[in-house]
Design a protein around this motif. Sequence first.
Motif, short mmCIF file in Angstrom:
data_model
loop_
_atom_site.label_atom_id
_atom_site.label_comp_id
_atom_site.label_asym_id
_atom_site.label_seq_id
_atom_site.Cartn_x
_atom_site.Cartn_y
_atom_site.Cartn_z
N TYR A 54 0.81 -1.20 0.00
CA TYR A 54 0.00 0.00 0.00
C TYR A 54 0.86 1.27 0.00
CZ TYR A 54 -4.50 -2.31 0.57
OH TYR A 54 -5.64 -3.04 0.36
N TRP A 55 0.18 2.39 -0.18
CA TRP A 55 0.83 3.69 -0.27
C TRP A 55 1.71 3.99 0.96
CZ3 TRP A 55 -3.49 2.95 2.40
CH2 TRP A 55 -3.72 3.74 3.53
N ASP A 56 1.29 3.42 2.11
CA ASP A 56 2.01 3.72 3.35
C ASP A 56 3.07 2.67 3.65
OD1 ASP A 56 -0.60 2.50 5.63
OD2 ASP A 56 0.36 1.61 3.89
N ASP A 57 3.39 1.82 2.63
CA ASP A 57 4.39 0.77 2.73
C ASP A 57 3.90 -0.43 3.55
OD1 ASP A 57 7.85 0.21 3.43
OD2 ASP A 57 6.85 0.19 1.48
N ASP A 58 2.62 -0.47 3.86
CA ASP A 58 2.04 -1.66 4.48
C ASP A 58 2.10 -2.80 3.46
OD1 ASP A 58 -1.30 -2.58 5.65
OD2 ASP A 58 0.68 -3.28 6.29
N LYS A 59 2.59 -3.96 3.90
CA LYS A 59 2.80 -5.09 3.00
C LYS A 59 2.08 -6.33 3.53
CE LYS A 59 7.40 -3.25 2.16
NZ LYS A 59 8.86 -3.46 2.30
N HIS A 60 1.54 -7.12 2.63
CA HIS A 60 0.89 -8.37 3.01
C HIS A 60 1.27 -9.46 2.02
CE1 HIS A 60 -1.70 -6.50 6.08
NE2 HIS A 60 -1.64 -5.45 5.27
N TYR A 61 1.45 -10.66 2.56
CA TYR A 61 1.90 -11.77 1.73
C TYR A 61 0.99 -12.98 1.89
CZ TYR A 61 6.31 -9.18 1.55
OH TYR A 61 7.27 -8.21 1.35
N SER A 62 0.96 -13.82 0.84
CA SER A 62 0.28 -15.09 0.95
C SER A 62 0.94 -15.90 2.05
CB SER A 62 0.39 -15.84 -0.38
OG SER A 62 0.09 -17.20 -0.21
N PRO A 63 0.16 -16.41 3.01
CA PRO A 63 0.77 -17.18 4.10
C PRO A 63 1.60 -18.35 3.62
CG PRO A 63 -1.50 -16.63 4.62
CD PRO A 63 -1.27 -16.23 3.19
N SER A 64 1.16 -19.01 2.54
CA SER A 64 1.86 -20.20 2.06
C SER A 64 3.16 -19.87 1.34
CB SER A 64 0.96 -21.01 1.15
OG SER A 64 0.60 -20.26 0.00
N LYS A 66 4.91 -16.77 2.02
CA LYS A 66 5.49 -15.61 2.69
C LYS A 66 7.00 -15.68 2.82
CE LYS A 66 4.93 -12.74 6.81
NZ LYS A 66 4.15 -12.51 8.04
N SER A 67 7.52 -16.86 3.09
CA SER A 67 8.96 -16.99 3.32
C SER A 67 9.77 -16.76 2.04
CB SER A 67 9.28 -18.37 3.89
OG SER A 67 8.93 -19.38 2.96
N ARG A 68 9.12 -16.81 0.91
CA ARG A 68 9.82 -16.71 -0.37
C ARG A 68 9.61 -15.37 -1.08
NH1 ARG A 68 7.54 -21.10 -3.99
NH2 ARG A 68 9.15 -20.26 -5.36
N LEU A 69 8.71 -14.55 -0.57
CA LEU A 69 8.31 -13.34 -1.28
C LEU A 69 8.81 -12.07 -0.60
CD1 LEU A 69 4.57 -14.21 -2.02
CD2 LEU A 69 6.47 -14.27 -3.65
N THR A 70 9.15 -11.09 -1.43
CA THR A 70 9.41 -9.74 -0.95
C THR A 70 8.81 -8.77 -1.95
OG1 THR A 70 11.52 -10.43 0.05
CG2 THR A 70 11.17 -8.07 -0.26
N ILE A 71 8.06 -7.80 -1.45
CA ILE A 71 7.46 -6.78 -2.31
C ILE A 71 7.96 -5.42 -1.85
CG2 ILE A 71 5.36 -6.54 -0.90
CD1 ILE A 71 3.81 -6.19 -3.58
N THR A 72 8.35 -4.60 -2.81
CA THR A 72 8.82 -3.25 -2.51
C THR A 72 8.26 -2.28 -3.54
OG1 THR A 72 10.81 -3.55 -3.86
CG2 THR A 72 11.00 -4.09 -1.52
N LYS A 73 8.31 -1.00 -3.21
CA LYS A 73 7.84 0.01 -4.14
C LYS A 73 8.86 1.12 -4.30
CE LYS A 73 5.11 2.52 -0.64
NZ LYS A 73 5.86 3.77 -0.60
N ASP A 74 8.86 1.72 -5.48
CA ASP A 74 9.64 2.91 -5.75
C ASP A 74 8.66 3.95 -6.27
OD1 ASP A 74 11.22 4.97 -6.83
OD2 ASP A 74 12.85 3.59 -7.31
N THR A 75 8.20 4.78 -5.38
CA THR A 75 7.14 5.73 -5.71
C THR A 75 7.58 6.70 -6.79
OG1 THR A 75 6.30 5.54 -3.45
CG2 THR A 75 5.56 7.43 -4.74
#
Lengths: 120, 111
Positions: A54-64, A66-75
């Motif tokens: 989200y805009w405020d850098d809140d991040k959520h991942y699939s529980p299954s 999660k250990s393999r994923l990273t999401i980032t943003k460059d506004t």
Amino acid sequence: QITLKESGPTLVKPTQTLTLTCTFSGFSLSTSGLGVGWIRQPPGKALEWLALIYWDDDKHYSPSLKSRLTITKDTSKNQVVLTMTNMDPVDTATYYCAHLTTVVNEIYYWGQGTLVTVSS
Amino acid sequence: QSALTQPASVSGSPGQSITISCTGTSSDVGGYNYVSWYQQHPGKAPKIMIYDVSNRPSGVSNRFSGSKSGNTASLTISGLQAEDEADYYCSSYTSSSTLGLFGGGTKLTVL
């Protein structure tokens, strides 16, 4: 006009790390209430949520995954990047990015999708 | 969490009506009025057809309608047309995850 486009490798080897970039226009991730998510779809199978940011850098991942994923943003670049480690052939899928509001199951804008094949 | 349950396939003749079901639990479909339906043609990204159980986005034909009873949501397509042949997915808010849930998808064949 809101558009999104995914980019990244079309072929990765097992155990490698996948990096996908979603480049978007028509909105800003500095706008309150907006986000970008990643959803994938194996050939002939159903849609599956991966992650969102989200805009405020809140991040959520699939529980299954999660250990393999990273999401980032460059506004400043209007980009969202998803990395997935330890790729396996079962991860072969079309990966979509999507424009989100706080009602995540109402997606009006999708990227065209990019097919990623995992094979040695 | 498990995907929402949809029939694998449905079919109908042009002009007929069909209904696709989407079954969840009280933690998702049954507990909230946040069910959406997506249409997906081969090789294309999904397109939202219904949101908040029964609302149509601007531009979506009024032949598409949605409803919900208990833990099961439904998508009805009336006056079937050849162009309606596609895969359809339901999606719901869930209290178990911020990401929400998708159904397993239903392939609609127009005979």
